[in-house]
Design an enzyme around this catalytic site. Structure first.
Site, PDB file in Angstrom:
ATOM      1  N   LYS A  74      -6.452 -25.553  83.739  1.00  0.00           N
ATOM      2  CA  LYS A  74      -6.703 -26.418  82.524  1.00  0.00           C
ATOM      3  C   LYS A  74      -6.111 -27.588  82.719  1.00  0.00           C
ATOM      4  O   LYS A  74      -4.705 -27.679  82.927  1.00  0.00           O
ATOM      5  CB  LYS A  74      -6.352 -25.602  81.476  1.00  0.00           C
ATOM      6  CG  LYS A  74      -6.698 -26.408  79.971  1.00  0.00           C
ATOM      7  CD  LYS A  74      -8.221 -26.419  79.797  1.00  0.00           C
ATOM      8  CE  LYS A  74      -8.428 -26.903  78.259  1.00  0.00           C
ATOM      9  NZ  LYS A  74      -9.941 -27.066  78.170  1.00  0.00           N
TER      10      LYS A  74
ATOM     11  N   HIS B 227      -0.969 -35.848  83.978  1.00  0.00           N
ATOM     12  CA  HIS B 227      -1.921 -34.733  83.883  1.00  0.00           C
ATOM     13  C   HIS B 227      -3.507 -35.231  83.807  1.00  0.00           C
ATOM     14  O   HIS B 227      -3.612 -36.457  84.138  1.00  0.00           O
ATOM     15  CB  HIS B 227      -1.677 -33.822  82.530  1.00  0.00           C
ATOM     16  CG  HIS B 227      -1.920 -34.777  81.193  1.00  0.00           C
ATOM     17  ND1 HIS B 227      -3.029 -35.168  80.483  1.00  0.00           N
ATOM     18  CD2 HIS B 227      -0.891 -35.368  80.752  1.00  0.00           C
ATOM     19  CE1 HIS B 227      -2.640 -36.001  79.576  1.00  0.00           C
ATOM     20  NE2 HIS B 227      -1.455 -36.188  79.462  1.00  0.00           N
TER      21      HIS B 227
END
Length: 543
Positions: free
Chosen positions: A36, A11
């Protein structure tokens, strides 16, 4: 020489660029895509690259993909333990093997042969040890996972890394913390900081049991037994109210994490004798643990990479290659490595948006006056921050002397009321107001005790346990923000401002002028300071 760093595998995809020994740009993909964390850390998403961030880094330096000497990809699929066919995790490895071709497609003109795999924890270590102010230091990396380990302990000597210990999976302090994050109803690999905040409301009454399940080993690593969290508190769904059991569980896990990190630091100090420690990995974003490491650990100084999570491996990978090619980069002097805009560009945005604005001759004084009048100011100045902390470039500012501003800002951002908001303070005033943590502390990665005489004067920034996660501001490094702080103190007698990230819940931090205008238009914020321009809500909606 030119070195491009890429983080993509889990991520927080990001890119960083080093040119002739200088870090010229670093940015997370989320700031461009407005997703996000950029993506979820799933095997299915491992092919996604920080295409926009990488392309921007190259534009910032005025070069093209064909001008890159080497690309660091912060994951080495050759280190992954082979899994049987059909294992979804194997998909991640397959994507990583093909990363050079994916990158050459994303960046036309890039020779895929220039891509170098840098092991995940080596990249983390470089982001700490090589970016720190020191050439010689101990380095500790702790996160969820890399290829086959979840931790690295070593030391840098003259810029060269010696690995002294590494903990193999499945044992992982980061994954343990992710597990309890999910159990408490938060989003794993995202909301771990909420567990840290919740821990302050509880008592570590499960600590003795966790000591039997999670402990350091005598080889510099640790052991984590699989834990049945429901035996301590029932699982929460998102949005369900927490109870004392949940707060006590958070407090217990936080306390045990701190204890094990202290044990790891002591082992590392015994092996190296170093006075200085550099930290990276997602666990290094736990500012409560960082302060305890400094206060109770064996090292005299502790430096934490501002982008300690996976996004920082883009920078670390590039730093590692620069060192390996004999062209080491200078230490990291600032986290302001993202996009910036000229006054003319910002003014053009405002003209296109047909927003009424003024250009005060004294911006610092004008903003300080708004803050002294208890108005919330959205602050957009200079280049955006690399990493998860708002450091006075993409911030929401407010008066710290009104207790209601904690709830008010949490409402503005749409987040849980148990979460604290942070203060910024002039560096030479910090010791008067705060204790225990380090000064300077420019990256907001440690907690400090608020001195008793100030707790009643600064209620908006004092957490339930009497601490605050401060950012110190140096006039030399941040002259405009330093002037705002000085002007605010002249008006109120308070040398502190509330500083929280300029975003709303579930959204990345504001990065460009469009983001700033959208956030200002949708959130109850009274003033936007966009470069040298001031936009006031009343004037916008009256026009």
């Amino acid at each position: 020489m030119r070195f491009l760093g890429i983080n993509a595998i889990f991520h927080d995809p990001a890119a960083a660029l080093i040119v002739d020994g200088k870090v010229v740009a670093a940015a997370e993909e989320e700031r461009f895509s407005r997703r996000k964390h950029g993506k979820r850390p799933l095997p299915f998403s491992a092919w996604e690259l920080p295409e926009q961030a990488a392309a921007w880094c190259l534009r910032e330096a005025g070069i093209g993909p064909e001008d890159i000497d080497a690309v660091a990809y912060s994951y080495d699929p050759a280190l992954v333990e082979q899994r049987p066919d059909g294992d979804w995790e194997d998909l991640r490895t397959r994507y990583a093997v093909r990363a050079p071709l994916f990158l050459s497609t994303a960046l036309p003109g890039l020779d895929p042969a220039k891509v170098r795999y840098v092991p995940h924890h080596i990249a983390h270590a470089a982001s700490a040890g090589l970016a720190s102010p020191w050439r010689d230091c101990a380095v500790l990396v702790c996160d969820g996972r890399g290829e086959d380990v979840s931790h690295l302990a070593g030391r840098y000597t003259g810029g060269e890394l010696e690995v002294l210990a590494a903990q193999r999976l499945p044992h992982s302090l980061g994954l343990m913390y992710e597990d309890v994050t999910e159990h408490l109803g938060f989003l794993r690999s995202s909301d771990e900081y909420k567990v840290m905040a919740l821990a302050s409301y509880g008592r570590p009454r499960f600590l003795e049991e966790l000591r039997d399940l999670v402990y350091a080993t005598d080889d510099g690593g640790f052991h984590v037994t699989p834990i049945e969290w429901s035996g301590y508190a029932k699982a929460l769904r998102k949005g369900e109210p927490w109870t004392d059991d949940h707060a006590d569980l958070a407090a217990s896990v936080q306390a045990r994490l701190e204890e094990v990190l202290l044990d790891l630091a002591r082992w590392l100090h015994e092996r190296t004798g170093e006075r200085r420690l550099a930290l990276a990995g997602g666990v290094a974003l736990n500012c409560v643990a960082n302060t305890r490491l400094l206060a109770e650990g064996p090292f005299d100084e502790v430096w934490v990479q501002p982008a300690a999570g996976d996004s920082g491996t883009a920078l670390g990978g590039a730093l590692h290659l620069a060192q390996a090619y004999g062209e080491p980069a200078a230490p990291m002097g600032t986290a302001a490595l993202g996009r910036g805009f000229t006054d003319e560009e910002l003014g053009a945005w405002l003209d296109v948006a047909r927003v009424p604005y003024t250009r005060p001759t004294d911006l610092a004084g004008a903003v300080a006056a708004e803050l002294a009048a208890d108005r919330i100011v959205a602050w957009f100045q200079g280049r955006s921050e690399y990493g998860p902390r708002a450091l006075g470039h993409r911030s929401l500012l407010a008066h710290p002397g009104h207790a209601a501003n904690t709830e008010r800002l949490n409402d503005v951002k749409g987040r849980e009321q148990f979460r604290p908001i942070a203060p910024m303070v002039l560096e030479d005033r910090a010791a008067d107001v705060f204790a225990r943590g380090p000064v300077p502390s420019p990256y907001m990665l440690f907690v400090h005790d608020v001195r008793p005489g100030w707790r009643e004067r600064l209620p908006a920034v004092v957490h339930v346990d009497g601490t605050a996660r401060i950012q110190t501001v140096s006039p030399a490094a941040e002259p405009l923000m330093a002037r705002v702080l000085a002007e605010f103190e002249a008006r109120t007698g308070l040398p502190v401002l509330v500083n929280t990230s300029l975003n709303t819940a579930g959204r990345p931090m504001v990065d460009d002028p469009r983001d700033a205008l959208e956030c200002f238009g949708s959130a109850p914020v009274e003033v936007l300071a966009l470069g040298p321009y001031l936009i006031r809500r009343g004037e916008v909606f009256a026009s």
